[in-house]
Design an enzyme around this catalytic site. Structure first.
Site, PDB file in Angstrom:
ATOM      1  N   GLU A 246       0.831  -1.206   0.000  1.00  0.00           N
ATOM      2  CA  GLU A 246       0.000   0.000   0.000  1.00  0.00           C
ATOM      3  C   GLU A 246       0.862   1.250   0.000  1.00  0.00           C
ATOM      4  O   GLU A 246       1.853   1.330   0.750  1.00  0.00           O
ATOM      5  CB  GLU A 246      -0.883  -0.033   1.255  1.00  0.00           C
TER       6      GLU A 246
ATOM      7  N   ASP B 293      -4.577   0.622  -9.318  1.00  0.00           N
ATOM      8  CA  ASP B 293      -5.989   0.283  -9.476  1.00  0.00           C
ATOM      9  C   ASP B 293      -6.308  -0.123 -10.909  1.00  0.00           C
ATOM     10  O   ASP B 293      -6.970  -1.133 -11.163  1.00  0.00           O
ATOM     11  CB  ASP B 293      -6.869   1.468  -9.063  1.00  0.00           C
TER      12      ASP B 293
HETATM   13  C1  GLA Z   1      -5.250   4.416  -4.089  1.00  0.00           C
HETATM   14  C2  GLA Z   1      -4.526   4.820  -5.369  1.00  0.00           C
HETATM   15  C3  GLA Z   1      -3.480   3.787  -5.740  1.00  0.00           C
HETATM   16  C4  GLA Z   1      -2.576   3.472  -4.557  1.00  0.00           C
HETATM   17  C5  GLA Z   1      -3.387   3.197  -3.305  1.00  0.00           C
HETATM   18  C6  GLA Z   1      -2.530   3.040  -2.085  1.00  0.00           C
HETATM   19  O1  GLA Z   1      -6.004   3.266  -4.318  1.00  0.00           O
HETATM   20  O2  GLA Z   1      -5.446   4.947  -6.430  1.00  0.00           O
HETATM   21  O3  GLA Z   1      -2.749   4.226  -6.849  1.00  0.00           O
HETATM   22  O4  GLA Z   1      -1.659   4.508  -4.352  1.00  0.00           O
HETATM   23  O5  GLA Z   1      -4.333   4.228  -3.042  1.00  0.00           O
HETATM   24  O6  GLA Z   1      -1.777   1.883  -2.184  1.00  0.00           O
END
Ligand code: GLA
Length: 409
Positions: free
Chosen positions: A61, A199
């Site tokens: 994360e 994502d």
């Molecule tokens: C969100 C962002 C991702 C990533 C997560 C944390 O989901 O869209 O790109 O940075 O937070 O891991």
């Protein structure tokens, strides 16, 4: 096959949770209702139907924008789009979640409702790279059962469903990596959320019963089989109903801290720092920046350890890594909330093998890894803990790692 029929889905933020067939039917029916007959009485079918899933992150994360490792997977909740090129410069978009048809051109994208921005923003990004003239407008009907604002990337599902649809309709020939990059640019440049590539990568490249190892420096990806069911394990998703937003200041502030840390230490990306070097850089940084850096560097290590366990056929052993990730996100990165901590603490107190927040944090969802036979008791304990704290009932459902974006019809 593990019996998960007892896992209740609580009140949902979306109007209805539908199975895939129902979603496809809803997309076709909604399209026919809004766009099926033009002003001359001529009937139109969609050119096709495309879909893309939301995602959860198993571990890794706030590593993606630091060039590090992440291990997300596509979930079995999808956004379906029935799309027809309408030969004009205008996009008309309607959905099962909002009543009105929204109409706009690529140039209007900044003025449109947020959820439409993800779709027309994707069109804007793809069209700026591959200009196609003034006849690229489309009629689009969206049906979805991806929970909104739950940290499960309903926005990436919109971008990626739109991305695969436009890629086919406009015959762009882009691969999944290129489409993921276009989705990220939609977030960064059009929506204004400084997110990484995780994502969209999961939504486009996910596969059944697999997580996707992302190396966010080289952009290489690799599927890693999860094998939870074969080991009698269950992964649960707990939607805390605490809405989060990526465009909010917290996410941008964390990203800025990471970039400041890398600059002061003198590495291009925090990915370029190892855990062994942490003690050497400590004195260079203020305490807060150091803790942000420490989270990212240790999280990268945890991802690689989790992948090694999964590859060795020992999925049970990733539990402590999940929990360590949560603790680091709570203490060092400071992006968890009371509700996310409550899910994790309660799950662990009732026998979970590991648990953590998933996604950007500041609300949203958590995941819990447990023996399948413990999932009912753990779910009930989490619901009871929420009730005792006067929090709304969380939605708890099994995480089913699923296929990424595709053309359905
Ligand atoms: C969100 C962002 C991702 C990533 C997560 C944390 O989901 O869209 O790109 O940075 O937070 O891991």
């Amino acid at each position: 096959m593990t019996d998960v029929s007892h896992v209740k889905t609580g009140a949902s933020r979306i109007k209805k949770v539908r199975a895939m067939d129902d979603l496809l039917t809803a997309a076709r029916t909604g399209f026919a209702h809004h766009f099926g007959t033009d002003s001359n009485g001529v009937h139109h079918d969609p050119d096709g139907v495309w879909s893309a899933p939301g995602r959860a992150n198993l571990i890794g994360e706030h590593t993606d924008y630091n060039g590090g490792f992440a291990l997300p997977f596509a979930i079995d909740k999808r956004t379906v789009m029935a799309v027809r090129g309408n030969g004009t410069d205008t996009f008309r978009v309607a959905s099962s979640l909002f009543d009105d048809v929204v109409a706009g051109k690529i140039a209007d994208v900044a003025t449109l409702p947020r959820w439409v921005t993800y779709i027309i923003g994707m069109a804007a990004v793809l069209d700026s790279d591959h200009p196609g003239g003034d006849a690229r407008g489309a009629d689009i009907y969206v049906a979805s059962n991806v929970p909104l604002g739950s940290g499960l990337s309903s926005s990436a599902a919109l971008e990626c469903a739109a991305g695969v649809a436009f890629n086919d309709l406009w015959q762009l020939g882009l691969n999944r990596t290129q489409l993921a990059q276009a989705g990220r640019r939609t977030e960064n440049q059009i929506v204004g959320a400084p997110t990484g590539i995780m994502d969209q990568s999961a939504s486009l490249k996910g596969a059944a019963d697999c997580a996707l190892l992302l190396d966010c420096r080289s952009n290489e990806t690799e599927l890693v089989p999860l094998g939870f069911a074969a080991e009698g394990l269950q992964l649960l998703i707990v939607d805390t109903k605490e809405e989060h937003s990526h465009a909010a200041n917290g996410y941008a502030a964390r990203r800025a801290s990471c970039e400041r840390g890398a600059r002061i230490i003198g590495v291009p990306l925090l990915r370029d720092l190892t855990e062994a070097r942490l003690p050497q850089v400590r004195d260079l940084l203020d305490d807060e920046t150091y803790r942000r850096v420490r989270h990212v560097v240790t999280e990268d290590e945890r991802v690689l350890r989790a992948v090694a366990k999964l590859r060795a056929g020992k999925p049970r052993e990733i539990g402590p890594l999940l929990t360590a990730s949560h603790n680091s996100l709570r203490d060092d990165f400071e992006v968890t909330t009371v509700r996310l901590d409550l899910v994790v603490d309660t799950a662990l107190a009732h026998g979970a093998l590991g648990a953590r927040m998933t996604g950007g944090g500041f609300g949203g969802s958590a995941i819990v890894l447990c023996d399948a036979k413990r999932s009912r008791a753990i779910s009930e304990a989490i619901r009871a803990a929420f009730e005792n704290s006067d929090f709304p009932e969380p939605t708890i459902f099994p995480a089913v790692a699923s296929e990424g974006a595709r053309r359905d019809a």
